[in-house]
Design an enzyme around this catalytic site. Structure first.
Site, PDB file in Angstrom:
ATOM      1  N   LYS A  94     -10.884  -8.681 -11.574  1.00  0.00           N
ATOM      2  CA  LYS A  94     -10.540  -9.449 -10.374  1.00  0.00           C
ATOM      3  C   LYS A  94     -11.734 -10.341 -10.064  1.00  0.00           C
ATOM      4  CE  LYS A  94      -7.213  -9.374  -7.106  1.00  0.00           C
ATOM      5  NZ  LYS A  94      -5.792  -9.143  -7.200  1.00  0.00           N
ATOM      6  N   GLY A 194       1.898  -9.076   7.891  1.00  0.00           N
ATOM      7  CA  GLY A 194       1.417 -10.122   6.975  1.00  0.00           C
ATOM      8  C   GLY A 194       2.603 -10.763   6.296  1.00  0.00           C
ATOM      9  N   GLY A 196       2.750 -13.675   4.495  1.00  0.00           N
ATOM     10  CA  GLY A 196       2.317 -14.765   3.617  1.00  0.00           C
ATOM     11  C   GLY A 196       3.294 -14.903   2.458  1.00  0.00           C
ATOM     12  N   ASN A 197       2.771 -15.242   1.303  1.00  0.00           N
ATOM     13  CA  ASN A 197       3.623 -15.468   0.128  1.00  0.00           C
ATOM     14  C   ASN A 197       4.513 -14.274  -0.187  1.00  0.00           C
ATOM     15  OD1 ASN A 197       2.673 -18.108  -0.621  1.00  0.00           O
ATOM     16  ND2 ASN A 197       0.756 -17.123  -1.208  1.00  0.00           N
ATOM     17  N   VAL A 198       3.915 -13.088  -0.223  1.00  0.00           N
ATOM     18  CA  VAL A 198       4.686 -11.900  -0.589  1.00  0.00           C
ATOM     19  C   VAL A 198       5.505 -11.400   0.606  1.00  0.00           C
ATOM     20  CG1 VAL A 198       4.586  -9.551  -1.484  1.00  0.00           C
ATOM     21  CG2 VAL A 198       2.925 -11.227  -2.275  1.00  0.00           C
TER      22      VAL A 198
END
Ligand code: NAD
Length: 365
Positions: A94, A194, A196-198
């Site tokens: 990562k 959250g 966001g994208n996911v």
């Protein structure tokens, strides 16, 4: 010897890398610095027994360099086990870039970062994570082939987030089946933290299934956008953890399951996309088990993204991506019952299987 003259707590200060709690025999840690572009990045390569270390790049405004180091170490380790349990020939790695993705991410900085990735000759392969988009990966691709998560127009598998969300949905369904006796989420109260994208994509699956979805985020515009799109409710309270709910889905950042939050939790299942949800995986995994809260291990159920980007290396198509991602349902169910049979936490059960795959490959070499 230094240990004879320096008290233990002082010695810890002298062991900033190998002495970090999150250091878990990482193979290599690369500090990348470029004064001209302002790039400050850390690449963590945890383990390459199963293959090259693949994992996304996160750009985040860390409070300190220690936080950034800790994050990359925890995330790269998680990638090793994620790929192993998913059956991919990949190791764990990562990268983190220290900075605000909204104001400090420039094309020059991303290209310089790509050059650092290239200098590792494929031992580390990058992709997107928080603060990154497929367009950033397309840019990195111009200086190195060691990048995935490329846009479909450029021949890649595209944004991995919807597939990640689909995998999380599968893992959540499996955990629901285990806890409630049904994988149908209609009328289940689910809090998605959250969006966001996911998170957004997960909300879509949940609302299609008729779940009662509450969303929370620090970004008010996003909240309103997602609410209007999927007709879900914005959580208006101050303490999401103490709310009555069936399922808590952490989809922002990690370590939200911790000493403070667990005693307040009313959720019966935890299943979300965020990496490293348990602040202390041993201790908190155990407390959740004692409290009868089913925890679907994060690195197991959020593997859809890595399945998606791996397709770019192995040349498999959408159908195979979906098949592998749907299999998260079966694997999650297996892990949950395996944990019960062996009287261990679900996290430990998943980790043990991942580790046994790595050990088996090692002994073949
Ligand atoms: P993202 O940056 O698109 O979304 C994160 C969202 O969380 C943002 O909307 C942000 O405003 C919100 N947020 C941040 N702090 C918050 C807080 N304290 N409370 C509520 N909301 C908060 O990131 P993403 O790509 O959707 O990823 C979400 C998580 O899933 C991350 O932990 C990431 O590492 C993990 N993950 C993502 C993928 C992927 O394919 N994108 C794959 C595996 C794991």
């Amino acid at each position: 010897m230094i240990s004879e003259i320096v008290p233990t707590n002082e010695l810890k200060k002298l062991d900033p890398v190998f002495g970090q709690l999150s250091f878990d025999n990482h193979e290599q840690i690369v500090f990348c610095n470029d004064k001209d572009t302002g790039l400050k990045a850390i690449i963590g390569i945890h383990n390459t027994v199963l293959g090259p270390a693949l994992g996304g790049t996160r750009m985040w405004k860390y409070n300190s360099e220690w936080d950034a180091l800790n994050d990359v170490l925890r995330l790269s380790r998680g990638m090793t086990f994620k790929s192993a349990i998913t059956g991919l020939n990949l190791g764990g790695g990562k990268a983190v870039i220290i900075g605000d993705a909204k104001t400090q991410k420039t094309p020059e900085l991303m290209l310089r970062f790509g050059e650092f990735v290239h200098s590792l000759s494929g031992k580390y392969i990058t992709a997107e994570d928080v603060g990154m988009h497929t367009s950033d990966m397309d840019l990195v691709r111009t200086v190195t082939p060691y990048v995935t998560g490329i846009s479909e127009e450029k021949g890649g598998a595209g944004n991995p987030s919807p597939i990640t969300a689909y995998g999380v949905f599968m893992g959540m369904k499996a955990a629901a089946k285990y806890k409630f006796g049904t994988d149908i989420l209609e009328d289940k109260v689910v809090y998605v933290q959250g969006i966001g994208n996911v998170g957004e994509s997960l909300v879509e699956h949940l609302s299609n299934e008729g779940a009662k979805v509450y969303i929370s985020d620090i970004n008010q515009d996003r909240l309103e956008e997602v609410r209007d799109k999927y007709h879900v409710d914005i959580y208006g309270g101050k303490n999401i953890y103490a709310e009555e709910m069936d399922i808590y889905a952490p989809c922002a950042l990690g370590a939200t399951v911790n000493d403070d939050t667990i005693p307040q939790l009313k959720a019966k299942v935890i299943a979300g996309a965020a990496n490293n949800q348990l602040a202390d995986e041993q201790k908190h995994g155990k407390v959740l088990r004692e409290r009868g809260i089913v925890y679907a291990p994060d690195f197991l159920i959020n593997a859809g993204g890595i399945i998606n980007v791996y397709a770019e290396l192995e040349n498999y198509g959408k159908q195979e991506i979906i098949r592998k991602t749907e299999n998260i349902f079966n694997t999650t169910l297996e892990i949950l019952s395996n944990a019960e049979t062996n009287d261990v936490t679900t996290h430990q059960a998943a980790l043990a299987i991942a580790q046994s795959k790595i050990e088996a490959r090692k002994s073949e070499k």
